[in-house]
Design a protein around this motif. Structure first.
Motif, PDB file in Angstrom:
ATOM      1  N   ARG A  42      39.005  49.921  47.894  1.00  0.00           N
ATOM      2  CA  ARG A  42      39.546  49.627  46.562  1.00  0.00           C
ATOM      3  C   ARG A  42      39.050  50.616  45.505  1.00  0.00           C
ATOM      4  O   ARG A  42      39.695  50.791  44.470  1.00  0.00           O
ATOM      5  CB  ARG A  42      39.184  48.211  46.150  1.00  0.00           C
ATOM      6  CG  ARG A  42      39.811  47.121  47.012  1.00  0.00           C
ATOM      7  CD  ARG A  42      39.236  45.755  46.676  1.00  0.00           C
ATOM      8  NE  ARG A  42      39.393  45.430  45.251  1.00  0.00           N
ATOM      9  CZ  ARG A  42      38.763  44.437  44.636  1.00  0.00           C
ATOM     10  NH1 ARG A  42      37.900  43.681  45.326  1.00  0.00           N
ATOM     11  NH2 ARG A  42      38.969  44.205  43.354  1.00  0.00           N
ATOM     12  N   VAL A  43      37.901  51.245  45.764  1.00  0.00           N
ATOM     13  CA  VAL A  43      37.335  52.174  44.782  1.00  0.00           C
ATOM     14  C   VAL A  43      37.057  53.557  45.365  1.00  0.00           C
ATOM     15  O   VAL A  43      36.919  54.527  44.616  1.00  0.00           O
ATOM     16  CB  VAL A  43      36.020  51.610  44.186  1.00  0.00           C
ATOM     17  CG1 VAL A  43      36.297  50.356  43.378  1.00  0.00           C
ATOM     18  CG2 VAL A  43      35.000  51.326  45.266  1.00  0.00           C
ATOM     19  N   GLU A 211      45.140  60.443  43.725  1.00  0.00           N
ATOM     20  CA  GLU A 211      44.717  59.048  43.703  1.00  0.00           C
ATOM     21  C   GLU A 211      43.341  58.905  43.070  1.00  0.00           C
ATOM     22  O   GLU A 211      43.077  57.936  42.326  1.00  0.00           O
ATOM     23  CB  GLU A 211      44.709  58.490  45.123  1.00  0.00           C
ATOM     24  CG  GLU A 211      44.381  57.011  45.216  1.00  0.00           C
ATOM     25  CD  GLU A 211      45.376  56.151  44.461  1.00  0.00           C
ATOM     26  OE1 GLU A 211      44.960  55.091  43.950  1.00  0.00           O
ATOM     27  OE2 GLU A 211      46.561  56.542  44.364  1.00  0.00           O
ATOM     28  N   SER A 215      42.618  56.596  39.701  1.00  0.00           N
ATOM     29  CA  SER A 215      41.709  55.458  39.726  1.00  0.00           C
ATOM     30  C   SER A 215      40.530  55.620  38.778  1.00  0.00           C
ATOM     31  O   SER A 215      39.909  54.631  38.373  1.00  0.00           O
ATOM     32  CB  SER A 215      41.189  55.234  41.155  1.00  0.00           C
ATOM     33  OG  SER A 215      40.436  56.349  41.599  1.00  0.00           O
ATOM     34  N   THR A 216      40.199  56.848  38.409  1.00  0.00           N
ATOM     35  CA  THR A 216      39.013  57.076  37.579  1.00  0.00           C
ATOM     36  C   THR A 216      39.339  57.404  36.132  1.00  0.00           C
ATOM     37  O   THR A 216      38.415  57.551  35.318  1.00  0.00           O
ATOM     38  CB  THR A 216      38.171  58.222  38.165  1.00  0.00           C
ATOM     39  OG1 THR A 216      38.988  59.407  38.296  1.00  0.00           O
ATOM     40  CG2 THR A 216      37.620  57.847  39.526  1.00  0.00           C
ATOM     41  N   LEU A 221      36.729  50.557  37.032  1.00  0.00           N
ATOM     42  CA  LEU A 221      36.808  50.247  38.457  1.00  0.00           C
ATOM     43  C   LEU A 221      36.547  48.763  38.689  1.00  0.00           C
ATOM     44  O   LEU A 221      35.743  48.147  37.978  1.00  0.00           O
ATOM     45  CB  LEU A 221      35.781  51.082  39.236  1.00  0.00           C
ATOM     46  CG  LEU A 221      36.018  52.594  39.248  1.00  0.00           C
ATOM     47  CD1 LEU A 221      34.857  53.311  39.926  1.00  0.00           C
ATOM     48  CD2 LEU A 221      37.329  52.933  39.958  1.00  0.00           C
TER      49      LEU A 221
END
Length: 348
Positions: A42-43, A211, A215-216, A221
């Protein structure tokens, strides 16, 4: 349990089988490991092999050295691993001016009431379950050595007293390539304390890079769900020690390590001018423990040869010191290990 030629040879003594309770425990560990990979996914983008090696190290009671350039999410991966395991996490940023007492702790004069003062030991950041020693090779050797007793003995000696470290205890040290400015190569004695050398590389595809950026650079997160606690981890660590291992797996591990020693009769002729120092007995121990942990994580009730071969690179690479002649030819320790494994496979 069905015995096949892949499990052990006809000359082996049959390894003791797991009890029914242990078989169920292996199944539970395999399912927990699958959930761990999903949760970290997920992270963490990619890095599946790194996640597997860190999990092996945790359940084998080892320590890992993470090698990679800055920005590859080494710190994030370690902190999120501790988060999913409900473990106390501590991060130590190694710098050139870091002192040993900054790691272990020291006595501090405190007010105890009634105008009296007394010394009280204040625990350092090493008193945690998962310790991230960030950029360990940026600190001078004296400070690097402060981690040795903690890693080997799970205890700390400070100001004349010994303090035990609560299990489970895992040190994950990150290291920048020694070619970068301001780094101090770790001495061989300290390198040998690490079960694995895990190398992280750049993202393999453009899509992974995209990706990571998505995400970041968006929302914070997510917080990961805890999957097990310290007591459960300790039970799984004890289970790993009981995984049956055929005789030929022990023989393969010992033979492979002995061939890394240039002055030993078992060493091949091509290796002698390339290797200055080979792996010691701790390498055999870590090969077996790593293979046992991998077998359990993958739901196997017995160590297979593929489990052992999967951990040869991270166990042996940092324990083989190549010569100047090898470096001049562009041959590194990983290349030596892979050639040894290829020759061992062809001899079987």
């Amino acid at each position: 349990m069905i015995k096949t030629s892949d499990d052990y040879s006809l000359t082996d003594s049959a390894p003791q089988s797991l009890s029914d309770d242990d078989v169920q425990a292996v199944d539970h560990l395999r399912a927990a490991y699958s959930r761990l990979c999903d949760e970290l996914g997920r992270v963490i983008v990619g890095q599946q092999q790194v996640i597997e090696l860190l999990s092996i190290c945790l359940f084998a009671r080892g320590h890992s050295l993470l090698m990679g350039v800055p920005g590859l999410a080494k710190t994030l991966l370690v902190s999120k691993l501790a988060e999913t395991m409900s473990l106390r996490f501590s991060r130590i940023q190694f710098t050139p001016d870091l002192m040993p007492m900054d790691i272990t702790g020291t006595d501090i004069l405190q007010d105890v009431g009634d105008g009296r003062r007394a010394f009280e030991f204040v625990h350092g950041p090493v008193f945690a379950n998962v310790v991230l020693a960030d950029e360990i090779n940026r600190a001078p050797p004296k400070t690097q050595a402060a981690m040795l007793e903690a890693m080997q003995e799970s205890r700390v000696t400070a100001v004349g007293h010994t303090f035990p470290l609560d299990p489970p205890f895992l040190v994950l040290a990150t290291q920048n390539p020694v070619e970068q400015e301001g780094t101090y190569p770790l001495p061989e004695a300290q390198l040998d304390r690490f079960m694995f050398l895990i190398e992280l590389d750049y993202p393999t595809t453009e899509q992974e890079e995209i990706e990571i950026a998505r995400s970041t650079t968006g929302d914070p997160l997510p917080t990961l769900d805890p999957l097990m606690d310290a007591d459960e981890i300790i039970r799984h660590q004890n289970l790993v020690r009981r995984i049956p291992t055929p005789d030929h797996i022990y023989a393969y591990a010992a033979r492979l390590v002995r061939k890394t020693r240039p002055n030993h009769a078992d060493a091949p002729d091509w290796l002698r001018p390339l290797v200055a120092w080979g792996a010691g007995p701790r390498a055999v121990q870590n090969l077996i423990l790593g293979a046992k942990a991998r077998a359990a994580l993958h739901g196997s009730y017995m160590v297979r040869l593929e489990d052992l071969e999967a951990v040869t690179d991270p166990v042996l690479t940092h324990r083989i010191i190549t010569t100047f002649a090898a470096q001049a030819e562009g041959i590194d320790a990983k290349g030596v290990v892979r050639r040894l494994v290829e020759e061992a496979d062809s001899d079987r």
